[in-house]
Scaffold this motif. Structure first.
Motif, short mmCIF file in Angstrom:
data_model
loop_
_atom_site.label_atom_id
_atom_site.label_comp_id
_atom_site.label_asym_id
_atom_site.label_seq_id
_atom_site.Cartn_x
_atom_site.Cartn_y
_atom_site.Cartn_z
N PRO A 68 58.67 57.74 46.72
CA PRO A 68 59.80 56.89 46.32
C PRO A 68 60.16 55.94 47.47
O PRO A 68 60.36 56.37 48.59
CB PRO A 68 60.92 57.89 46.04
CG PRO A 68 60.53 59.14 46.75
CD PRO A 68 59.03 59.13 46.89
N GLY A 93 59.56 47.52 45.75
CA GLY A 93 60.12 48.86 45.94
C GLY A 93 61.48 48.90 46.59
O GLY A 93 62.01 49.97 46.84
N ASN A 94 62.08 47.74 46.88
CA ASN A 94 63.41 47.69 47.48
C ASN A 94 63.49 48.54 48.75
O ASN A 94 64.40 49.34 48.91
CB ASN A 94 64.47 48.11 46.46
CG ASN A 94 65.86 47.66 46.89
OD1 ASN A 94 66.02 46.69 47.64
ND2 ASN A 94 66.87 48.36 46.43
N GLU A 96 62.61 53.37 47.43
CA GLU A 96 63.98 52.84 47.41
C GLU A 96 64.72 53.15 48.71
O GLU A 96 64.90 54.31 49.08
CB GLU A 96 64.74 53.43 46.23
CG GLU A 96 66.15 52.92 46.06
CD GLU A 96 66.22 51.52 45.47
OE1 GLU A 96 67.17 50.81 45.79
OE2 GLU A 96 65.32 51.16 44.70
N GLY A 97 65.10 52.10 49.44
CA GLY A 97 65.89 52.25 50.65
C GLY A 97 65.15 52.81 51.85
O GLY A 97 65.75 53.09 52.89
#
Length: 166
Positions: free
Chosen positions: A20, A48-49, A22-23
Protein backbone atom coordinates in the motif's frame (compact mmCIF):
# COMPACT_ATOMS: atom_id res chain seq x y z
CA UNK A 1 8.05 2.96 4.05
CA UNK A 2 9.00 1.02 0.93
CA UNK A 3 12.50 0.34 -0.35
CA UNK A 4 12.85 -0.21 -4.09
CA UNK A 5 16.19 -1.97 -3.98
CA UNK A 6 17.80 -3.85 -6.84
CA UNK A 7 17.11 -4.40 -10.49
CA UNK A 8 13.77 -3.15 -11.82
CA UNK A 9 12.35 -6.53 -12.78
CA UNK A 10 9.11 -8.52 -12.46
CA UNK A 11 9.84 -9.47 -8.83
CA UNK A 12 10.29 -5.84 -7.80
CA UNK A 13 7.20 -4.86 -9.79
CA UNK A 14 5.17 -7.41 -7.79
CA UNK A 15 6.61 -6.06 -4.52
CA UNK A 16 5.57 -2.49 -5.36
CA UNK A 17 2.14 -3.69 -6.57
CA UNK A 18 1.51 -5.55 -3.31
CA UNK A 19 2.54 -2.65 -1.05
CA UNK A 20 0.00 0.00 0.00
CA UNK A 21 1.58 3.28 -1.14
CA UNK A 22 -0.83 5.86 0.31
CA UNK A 23 1.18 8.41 2.30
CA UNK A 24 4.37 6.34 2.18
CA UNK A 25 7.95 7.48 1.71
CA UNK A 26 9.57 5.35 -0.98
CA UNK A 27 13.34 4.92 -1.09
CA UNK A 28 15.01 4.14 -4.41
CA UNK A 29 18.34 2.33 -4.63
CA UNK A 30 18.57 0.59 -7.97
CA UNK A 31 21.04 -0.38 -10.65
CA UNK A 32 18.34 0.00 -13.30
CA UNK A 33 16.38 -2.56 -15.21
CA UNK A 34 13.75 -2.96 -17.86
CA UNK A 35 12.10 0.15 -19.31
CA UNK A 36 8.60 -1.38 -19.39
CA UNK A 37 8.93 -2.47 -15.74
CA UNK A 38 10.16 1.03 -14.82
CA UNK A 39 7.10 2.56 -16.53
CA UNK A 40 4.74 0.25 -14.61
CA UNK A 41 6.42 1.05 -11.26
CA UNK A 42 6.45 4.74 -12.11
CA UNK A 43 2.73 4.63 -12.90
CA UNK A 44 2.03 3.00 -9.52
CA UNK A 45 4.15 5.60 -7.71
CA UNK A 46 2.66 8.55 -9.62
CA UNK A 47 -0.87 7.31 -8.89
CA UNK A 48 -0.21 5.97 -5.39
CA UNK A 49 -0.32 9.30 -3.53
CA UNK A 50 3.05 8.69 -1.90
CA UNK A 51 4.62 11.28 0.39
CA UNK A 52 7.98 11.44 -1.38
CA UNK A 53 10.48 9.48 -3.46
CA UNK A 54 13.95 9.49 -1.93
CA UNK A 55 17.08 8.66 -3.89
CA UNK A 56 19.08 6.67 -1.39
CA UNK A 57 22.36 5.73 -3.02
CA UNK A 58 22.22 5.03 -6.71
CA UNK A 59 19.71 5.38 -9.50
CA UNK A 60 21.19 3.90 -12.61
CA UNK A 61 19.70 3.69 -16.09
CA UNK A 62 15.95 2.99 -15.85
CA UNK A 63 15.99 3.90 -12.14
CA UNK A 64 17.44 7.32 -13.05
CA UNK A 65 14.59 7.81 -15.51
CA UNK A 66 12.06 6.67 -12.88
CA UNK A 67 13.40 9.25 -10.41
CA UNK A 68 13.34 12.08 -12.96
CA UNK A 69 9.84 11.21 -14.21
CA UNK A 70 8.27 10.85 -10.76
CA UNK A 71 5.81 13.73 -10.51
CA UNK A 72 5.64 14.10 -6.72
CA UNK A 73 8.07 15.31 -4.06
CA UNK A 74 11.64 14.12 -4.54
CA UNK A 75 14.59 14.17 -2.20
CA UNK A 76 18.20 13.19 -2.84
CA UNK A 77 20.37 11.92 -0.01
CA UNK A 78 23.99 13.13 0.10
CA UNK A 79 26.48 10.96 -1.78
CA UNK A 80 23.79 9.59 -4.12
CA UNK A 81 24.73 8.96 -7.73
CA UNK A 82 22.66 8.81 -10.89
CA UNK A 83 23.54 7.43 -14.28
CA UNK A 84 21.75 7.62 -17.60
CA UNK A 85 22.65 5.95 -20.84
CA UNK A 86 21.21 4.65 -24.05
CA UNK A 87 19.27 1.53 -23.11
CA UNK A 88 20.40 -1.94 -23.92
CA UNK A 89 18.19 -4.83 -24.93
CA UNK A 90 18.66 -8.34 -23.57
CA UNK A 91 17.55 -11.33 -25.58
CA UNK A 92 18.03 -15.05 -25.82
CA UNK A 93 20.24 -16.18 -28.68
CA UNK A 94 20.68 -19.42 -30.58
CA UNK A 95 24.08 -21.10 -30.65
CA UNK A 96 24.52 -19.44 -34.06
CA UNK A 97 24.25 -15.93 -32.60
CA UNK A 98 20.72 -15.22 -33.87
CA UNK A 99 17.77 -14.12 -31.70
CA UNK A 100 15.40 -16.98 -30.91
CA UNK A 101 12.59 -16.85 -33.50
CA UNK A 102 9.85 -16.30 -30.92
CA UNK A 103 11.48 -13.00 -29.92
CA UNK A 104 12.23 -11.40 -33.29
CA UNK A 105 8.97 -9.44 -33.65
CA UNK A 106 8.90 -8.50 -29.96
CA UNK A 107 12.52 -7.31 -30.14
CA UNK A 108 11.73 -5.09 -33.10
CA UNK A 109 8.74 -3.48 -31.39
CA UNK A 110 10.47 -3.16 -28.02
CA UNK A 111 13.66 -1.76 -29.55
CA UNK A 112 11.74 0.84 -31.52
CA UNK A 113 9.73 1.93 -28.49
CA UNK A 114 12.85 2.20 -26.31
CA UNK A 115 14.71 4.24 -28.90
CA UNK A 116 11.75 6.55 -29.44
CA UNK A 117 11.35 7.03 -25.68
CA UNK A 118 15.03 7.81 -25.15
CA UNK A 119 15.16 10.21 -28.10
CA UNK A 120 12.11 12.08 -26.81
CA UNK A 121 13.49 12.10 -23.23
CA UNK A 122 16.75 13.54 -24.53
CA UNK A 123 14.97 16.11 -26.70
CA UNK A 124 12.85 17.30 -23.75
CA UNK A 125 15.71 17.43 -21.23
CA UNK A 126 17.58 20.61 -20.44
CA UNK A 127 21.25 19.59 -20.27
CA UNK A 128 24.60 20.93 -21.48
CA UNK A 129 25.46 20.12 -25.10
CA UNK A 130 28.60 18.27 -23.97
CA UNK A 131 26.49 15.81 -21.94
CA UNK A 132 23.93 15.51 -24.74
CA UNK A 133 26.71 14.55 -27.21
CA UNK A 134 28.15 11.94 -24.82
CA UNK A 135 24.68 10.46 -24.31
CA UNK A 136 24.02 10.28 -28.06
CA UNK A 137 27.41 8.62 -28.54
CA UNK A 138 26.37 5.85 -26.14
CA UNK A 139 28.44 6.88 -23.11
CA UNK A 140 27.24 6.42 -19.55
CA UNK A 141 26.53 9.82 -17.96
CA UNK A 142 27.14 9.88 -14.20
CA UNK A 143 25.79 12.61 -11.95
CA UNK A 144 26.59 13.48 -8.36
CA UNK A 145 23.82 14.28 -5.88
CA UNK A 146 24.34 18.00 -6.58
CA UNK A 147 24.22 17.45 -10.37
CA UNK A 148 21.06 15.34 -9.99
CA UNK A 149 19.37 18.04 -7.94
CA UNK A 150 20.21 20.60 -10.62
CA UNK A 151 18.97 18.25 -13.37
CA UNK A 152 15.57 17.61 -11.74
CA UNK A 153 15.19 21.33 -10.94
CA UNK A 154 15.70 22.18 -14.62
CA UNK A 155 13.57 19.23 -15.76
CA UNK A 156 10.27 19.05 -13.81
CA UNK A 157 7.77 16.27 -14.47
CA UNK A 158 5.50 18.59 -16.46
CA UNK A 159 8.17 18.78 -19.16
CA UNK A 160 7.89 15.03 -19.75
CA UNK A 161 4.10 14.47 -19.69
CA UNK A 162 4.10 13.90 -23.45
CA UNK A 163 6.12 10.69 -22.87
CA UNK A 164 3.01 9.10 -21.35
CA UNK A 165 0.82 9.55 -24.41
CA UNK A 166 0.04 6.40 -26.37
Amino acid sequence: MLLIDGVLDEELLNLVASHPLEGETVYLYSTGGKLHIMMAILDMLNNGNIKELVLAGEAMSAAFTLFVLFKGNKRILPHSVGMMHVGRIELDMTVYGKPLPRYSEEIGIHSKQCIEFEEKFLELSDMPDSIRKKFKAGHDIFMSARDLKEFITKNPFSKYEVLFEV
